[in-house]
Design a protein around this motif. Structure first.
Motif, PDB file in Angstrom:
ATOM      1  N   HIS A  13       0.793  -1.434   0.112  1.00 45.42           N
ATOM      2  CA  HIS A  13       0.078   0.060  -0.275  1.00 45.42           C
ATOM      3  C   HIS A  13       0.318   1.258  -0.299  1.00 45.42           C
ATOM      4  O   HIS A  13       1.835   1.399   0.842  1.00 45.42           O
ATOM      5  CB  HIS A  13      -1.091  -0.168   1.144  1.00 45.42           C
ATOM      6  CG  HIS A  13      -2.542  -1.455   1.411  1.00 45.42           C
ATOM      7  ND1 HIS A  13      -2.783  -1.662   2.144  1.00 45.42           N
ATOM      8  CD2 HIS A  13      -2.434  -1.272   0.437  1.00 45.42           C
ATOM      9  CE1 HIS A  13      -3.602  -2.236   1.959  1.00 45.42           C
ATOM     10  NE2 HIS A  13      -3.594  -2.270   0.994  1.00 45.42           N
ATOM     11  N   VAL A  21      -5.106   5.143  -1.774  1.00 45.84           N
ATOM     12  CA  VAL A  21      -4.255   4.338  -0.905  1.00 45.84           C
ATOM     13  C   VAL A  21      -4.511   3.531  -2.520  1.00 45.84           C
ATOM     14  O   VAL A  21      -5.367   3.364  -3.245  1.00 45.84           O
ATOM     15  CB  VAL A  21      -4.954   3.100  -0.134  1.00 45.84           C
ATOM     16  CG1 VAL A  21      -3.779   1.970   0.709  1.00 45.84           C
ATOM     17  CG2 VAL A  21      -5.300   4.505   1.506  1.00 45.84           C
ATOM     18  N   SER A  23      -3.341   0.211  -4.064  1.00 39.39           N
ATOM     19  CA  SER A  23      -2.921  -1.398  -3.385  1.00 39.39           C
ATOM     20  C   SER A  23      -1.949  -2.152  -4.651  1.00 39.39           C
ATOM     21  O   SER A  23      -2.184  -2.145  -5.989  1.00 39.39           O
ATOM     22  CB  SER A  23      -4.375  -2.077  -3.014  1.00 39.39           C
ATOM     23  OG  SER A  23      -3.752  -3.188  -2.762  1.00 39.39           O
ATOM     24  N   ARG A  34      -7.190   2.065  -6.450  1.00 46.42           N
ATOM     25  CA  ARG A  34      -6.765   3.321  -6.197  1.00 46.42           C
ATOM     26  C   ARG A  34      -7.572   3.883  -5.177  1.00 46.42           C
ATOM     27  O   ARG A  34      -9.078   3.921  -5.926  1.00 46.42           O
ATOM     28  CB  ARG A  34      -5.999   4.492  -7.325  1.00 46.42           C
ATOM     29  CG  ARG A  34      -5.145   5.482  -6.143  1.00 46.42           C
ATOM     30  CD  ARG A  34      -5.276   6.214  -7.299  1.00 46.42           C
ATOM     31  NE  ARG A  34      -3.619   5.546  -7.659  1.00 46.42           N
ATOM     32  CZ  ARG A  34      -2.915   5.655  -9.136  1.00 46.42           C
ATOM     33  NH1 ARG A  34      -4.353   5.686  -9.778  1.00 46.42           N
ATOM     34  NH2 ARG A  34      -2.362   4.904  -9.574  1.00 46.42           N
ATOM     35  N   GLU A  38      -9.791   2.012   2.930  1.00 44.42           N
ATOM     36  CA  GLU A  38      -9.686   1.162   3.331  1.00 44.42           C
ATOM     37  C   GLU A  38     -10.946  -0.052   2.834  1.00 44.42           C
ATOM     38  O   GLU A  38     -10.283  -1.444   2.538  1.00 44.42           O
ATOM     39  CB  GLU A  38      -9.902   0.611   4.686  1.00 44.42           C
ATOM     40  CG  GLU A  38      -8.693   0.025   5.489  1.00 44.42           C
ATOM     41  CD  GLU A  38      -8.350   0.174   6.476  1.00 44.42           C
ATOM     42  OE1 GLU A  38      -7.878  -0.715   7.424  1.00 44.42           O
ATOM     43  OE2 GLU A  38      -7.628   1.188   7.419  1.00 44.42           O
ATOM     44  N   VAL A  41     -10.282  -0.685  -0.616  1.00 48.23           N
ATOM     45  CA  VAL A  41      -9.270  -1.371  -1.106  1.00 48.23           C
ATOM     46  C   VAL A  41      -8.823  -2.941  -0.848  1.00 48.23           C
ATOM     47  O   VAL A  41      -9.145  -3.680  -1.698  1.00 48.23           O
ATOM     48  CB  VAL A  41      -7.545  -0.756   0.073  1.00 48.23           C
ATOM     49  CG1 VAL A  41      -7.252  -1.325  -0.083  1.00 48.23           C
ATOM     50  CG2 VAL A  41      -7.861   0.828  -0.522  1.00 48.23           C
ATOM     51  N   GLU A  45      -8.621  -5.915  -3.012  1.00 46.30           N
ATOM     52  CA  GLU A  45      -7.344  -6.784  -3.320  1.00 46.30           C
ATOM     53  C   GLU A  45      -8.493  -8.588  -2.767  1.00 46.30           C
ATOM     54  O   GLU A  45      -7.707  -9.133  -3.369  1.00 46.30           O
ATOM     55  CB  GLU A  45      -6.667  -6.725  -2.462  1.00 46.30           C
ATOM     56  CG  GLU A  45      -5.858  -5.475  -1.865  1.00 46.30           C
ATOM     57  CD  GLU A  45      -5.185  -5.200  -1.029  1.00 46.30           C
ATOM     58  OE1 GLU A  45      -4.332  -4.054  -0.415  1.00 46.30           O
ATOM     59  OE2 GLU A  45      -5.551  -5.586   0.477  1.00 46.30           O
TER      60      GLU A  45
END
Length: 67
Positions: A13, A21, A23, A34, A38, A41, A45
């Motif tokens: 990150h 953020v 990743s 992006r 959280e 993100v 993932e």
């Protein structure tokens, strides 16, 4: 529920100057997403699948069972 391969990975990150953020996948090194939140993100993932063609071009193969 069975563990997904992403559960074993530690995504890289980094924060941009605007607070988002980014990743990055530790296997294929592609930007997964992006996001500012959280949860977004983590969702990106968990949905990520490495492109097998990209892995072949990198000639980089990693098997977590061998670690």
């Amino acid at each position: 529920m069975a563990a997904m391969h992403q559960d074993l990975w530690v995504f890289i990150h980094r924060m941009d100057p605007y607070g988002s953020v980014e990743s990055i996948c530790p296997v294929c090194f592609e930007t997964v997403g992006r996001h500012e939140r959280e949860e977004d993100v983590a969702r990106a993932e968990n949905a990520h699948v490495c492109d097998p063609d990209g892995l072949g071009k990198l000639a980089y193969f990693w098997n977590p069972a061998q670690d």
